[in-house]
Scaffold this motif. Structure first.
Motif, mmCIF file in Angstrom:
data_model
loop_
_atom_site.group_PDB
_atom_site.id
_atom_site.type_symbol
_atom_site.label_atom_id
_atom_site.label_comp_id
_atom_site.label_asym_id
_atom_site.label_seq_id
_atom_site.Cartn_x
_atom_site.Cartn_y
_atom_site.Cartn_z
ATOM 1 N N LEU A 1 -7.149 67.556 6.562
ATOM 2 C CA LEU A 1 -6.999 66.532 5.425
ATOM 3 C C LEU A 1 -8.238 67.310 4.440
ATOM 4 O O LEU A 1 -7.786 67.796 3.189
ATOM 5 C CB LEU A 1 -6.595 65.308 5.219
ATOM 6 N N ALA A 2 -9.736 67.177 5.079
ATOM 7 C CA ALA A 2 -10.350 67.176 4.609
ATOM 8 C C ALA A 2 -10.963 68.862 4.546
ATOM 9 O O ALA A 2 -11.421 69.141 3.896
ATOM 10 C CB ALA A 2 -11.880 66.802 5.414
ATOM 11 N N ALA A 3 -10.173 69.447 5.637
ATOM 12 C CA ALA A 3 -10.459 71.380 5.305
ATOM 13 C C ALA A 3 -9.195 71.749 4.593
ATOM 14 O O ALA A 3 -9.552 72.766 4.309
ATOM 15 C CB ALA A 3 -10.040 71.389 6.678
ATOM 16 N N LEU B 1 0.191 69.121 -3.472
ATOM 17 C CA LEU B 1 0.669 69.601 -2.292
ATOM 18 C C LEU B 1 0.059 71.211 -1.092
ATOM 19 O O LEU B 1 0.020 69.842 0.474
ATOM 20 C CB LEU B 1 2.310 70.788 -2.235
ATOM 21 N N ALA B 2 -0.433 71.812 -2.026
ATOM 22 C CA ALA B 2 -1.990 72.731 -0.493
ATOM 23 C C ALA B 2 -2.783 71.413 -0.170
ATOM 24 O O ALA B 2 -3.097 71.105 0.830
ATOM 25 C CB ALA B 2 -2.627 73.280 -1.795
ATOM 26 N N SER B 3 -3.506 70.378 -0.783
ATOM 27 C CA SER B 3 -4.035 69.005 -0.650
ATOM 28 C C SER B 3 -3.565 68.375 0.553
ATOM 29 O O SER B 3 -4.556 67.984 1.144
ATOM 30 C CB SER B 3 -4.237 68.824 -1.507
ATOM 31 N N SER C 1 -1.558 68.268 8.585
ATOM 32 C CA SER C 1 -1.677 66.775 8.880
ATOM 33 C C SER C 1 -0.954 66.128 9.351
ATOM 34 O O SER C 1 -1.685 65.279 10.063
ATOM 35 C CB SER C 1 -2.182 66.564 7.442
ATOM 36 N N GLU C 2 0.544 66.317 9.431
ATOM 37 C CA GLU C 2 1.325 65.635 9.729
ATOM 38 C C GLU C 2 1.659 65.751 11.361
ATOM 39 O O GLU C 2 1.549 65.357 12.054
ATOM 40 C CB GLU C 2 2.914 65.342 9.185
ATOM 41 N N PHE D 1 -2.938 65.379 -9.958
ATOM 42 C CA PHE D 1 -2.656 64.521 -9.506
ATOM 43 C C PHE D 1 -3.134 64.365 -8.262
ATOM 44 O O PHE D 1 -2.861 63.385 -6.959
ATOM 45 C CB PHE D 1 -1.352 65.870 -8.618
ATOM 46 N N GLN D 2 -5.084 64.618 -8.262
ATOM 47 C CA GLN D 2 -5.967 63.998 -7.274
ATOM 48 C C GLN D 2 -6.508 62.620 -7.697
ATOM 49 O O GLN D 2 -6.460 62.219 -6.456
ATOM 50 C CB GLN D 2 -6.844 65.475 -7.228
ATOM 51 N N THR D 3 -6.441 62.280 -9.061
ATOM 52 C CA THR D 3 -6.939 60.844 -9.301
ATOM 53 C C THR D 3 -6.260 60.156 -9.320
ATOM 54 O O THR D 3 -5.937 59.306 -9.007
ATOM 55 C CB THR D 3 -8.061 61.525 -10.864
ATOM 56 N N ALA D 4 -4.305 60.907 -9.469
ATOM 57 C CA ALA D 4 -3.410 59.449 -10.243
ATOM 58 C C ALA D 4 -3.032 58.414 -8.559
ATOM 59 O O ALA D 4 -3.358 59.536 -6.960
ATOM 60 C CB ALA D 4 -2.012 60.038 -10.330
ATOM 61 N N TRP D 5 -2.709 57.120 -8.024
ATOM 62 C CA TRP D 5 -2.794 56.744 -7.259
ATOM 63 C C TRP D 5 -0.733 57.571 -6.568
ATOM 64 O O TRP D 5 -0.119 57.814 -7.415
ATOM 65 C CB TRP D 5 -1.377 55.265 -8.034
#
Length: 444
Positions: free
Chosen positions: A195-197, A210-212, A217-218, A329-333
């Motif tokens: 996820l960090a990468a 989605l790309a983030s 990661s799964e 999408f990045q900041t929403a819960w």
């Protein structure tokens, strides 16, 4: 009282018994199914109900993945609103997740605080998960003895600081303890390094979100978990599987006889990335909803049994946290509110793919009960709790988020047409509705 006299008798031309719909008469006594006879069986009861011919009599659904957030964050959801929504959606039993409430359920004292908030406020039966966080190995056995159904951990950031993730060494330590006490670890499997990468771009574009949260990661997190299960002999359950790319290693692990089970969720089976509108943060969840080809493979994994069950992962928040007006999408819960529509949504999508009602009930009732060790529930059978629903399988209706029982009227299903509607519910043989709470605590 004679053997054919009951507290309640229910007759149904379409009753789900042993995986098939057939005519039956159900005799309920002292809250349990005491007898099952043919449709014309001469049962007598203090109460009697005949289900319309075009409706089904089913066991009440069981959802083992619900975030109620009470106490501490009851403005997101609460026991009253969540269990009312569950009742309306065809559920009779829920198991509440250990995080997003304050305190998290990581000790017996915290469990008692959670139960005190739930006492007298539940419209369906309620059980609890414990939490596995760094440093609380000594709390696992006392929580197990107190009746939790198992322990949840994260392998990446949980989104709340009071529930930190386990690293690889901590995961093994907790799994060794869970194997020793004979419990179950349920795992949010995303890998923090992957996820960090990944690219992280704020904004309204769903494709960027989605790309983030890439498939890898799964895949990486599940590989870590499988290795840890193999090393410790513990039982583990993969939560909310979204990526079909992880299925080959799951199939291999199961073929090797590892004690591994898997769930997915209605939103992964109902929506796909290509049709989610930019800015529609009601659809944001972690791991994310992926593309149509991925969804097809999830359905095939349900068909062949690689995925064991379907649960809602009802994870509500306030409108402010969902940032519906901003749509970032990045900041929403992250979380999909769905408990009231989840069962019907899965039936709607499943029937289009040729599945039968027995399949949906197996995924959403029978297998959840088996996986968590919930005895006396999960099917209509002599000796089981008389938790029953009347369901109209062909009735069309359109979801109106404002009409849902959820505390915050937010739903990814708003405006979606679904097929199937719950009509009546019996909990331990008593007809229940949203006028008065009738739920009880259930334990492992």
């Amino acid at each position: 009282m004679s053997d054919n006299t009951f507290d309640l008798v229910i007759r149904a031309r379409q009753c789900l018994l042993d995986g098939e719909l057939r005519g039956a008469t159900i005799g309920v006594r002292d809250g349990v199914v005491a007898a099952i006879g043919e449709l014309d069986e001469e049962f007598t009861g203090a109460g009697s109900v005949t289900i319309p011919d075009d409706h089904l009599l089913l066991p009440g659904m069981i959802d083992t993945h619900v975030h109620i957030n009470d106490p501490g964050r009851a403005d997101w959801e609460g026991f009253e609103t969540a269990t009312k929504a569950a009742l309306q959606g065809g559920y009779t039993t829920l198991v509440d997740m250990p995080l997003n409430s304050l305190p998290s359920t990581v000790s017996v004292d915290a469990l008692e605080t959670k139960k005190a908030a739930a006492q007298g406020n539940c419209y369906v039966d309620m059980g609890f998960w414990g939490g596995a966080i760094p440093g609380n190995e000594a709390d696992l056995e006392p929580l197990h003895r107190a009746g939790v159904f198992g322990f949840k951990c994260f392998l990446a950031d949980s989104g709340v600081p009071e529930f930190p993730p386990l690293d690889a060494a901590q995961l093994r330590d907790h799994l060794e303890e869970i194997a020793r006490i004979g419990s179950l670890m349920i795992v949010h499997a995303e890998d923090p390094e992957t996820l960090a990468a990944a690219p992280s771009v704020g904004g309204r574009a769903y494709s960027d979100f989605l790309a983030s949260r890439p498939d890898e990661s799964e895949v990486a997190a599940i590989a870590l978990l499988i290795d840890a299960v193999r090393a410790t002999g513990a039982r583990a359950h993969i939560l909310h599987l979204s990526s079909a790319k992880a299925l080959p290693q799951i199939r291999a692990a199961k073929a090797d006889g590892l004690a591994l089970t898997v769930e997915t969720c209605p939103h992964y089976l109902s929506f796909d990335a290509d049709t989610i509108r930019d800015g529609s943060t009601a659809h944001k969840c972690c791991p994310p909803i992926r593309d149509q080809a991925n969804q097809d493979l999830l359905w095939e994994a349900l068909r062949d049994g690689t995925i064991d069950c379907v649960v809602s992962d009802h994870s509500p928040s306030t409108a402010e946290l969902k940032q519906l007006d901003v749509g970032d999408f990045q900041t929403a819960w992250g979380g999909v509110s769905s408990i009231q529509v989840a069962f019907t949504a899965v039936w709607t999508a499943a029937r289009e793919r040729g599945f039968e009602f027995a399949d949906v009930v197996r995924w959403m009732c029978e297998r959840p009960a088996q996986i968590v060790g919930m005895t006396g529930k999960g099917s209509i059978a002599v000796g089981n709790s008389a938790d029953l629903i009347e369901f109209a399988p062909d009735e069309l209706w359109t979801v109106d988020a404002d009409a849902l029982e959820h505390k915050n009227k937010i739903s990814a299903y708003d405006g979606v047409q679904l097929t199937g509607r719950r009509y009546s519910t019996w909990l331990r043989g008593t007809a229940i509705d949203t006028s008065a709470p009738a739920g009880a605590f259930v334990r492992r």
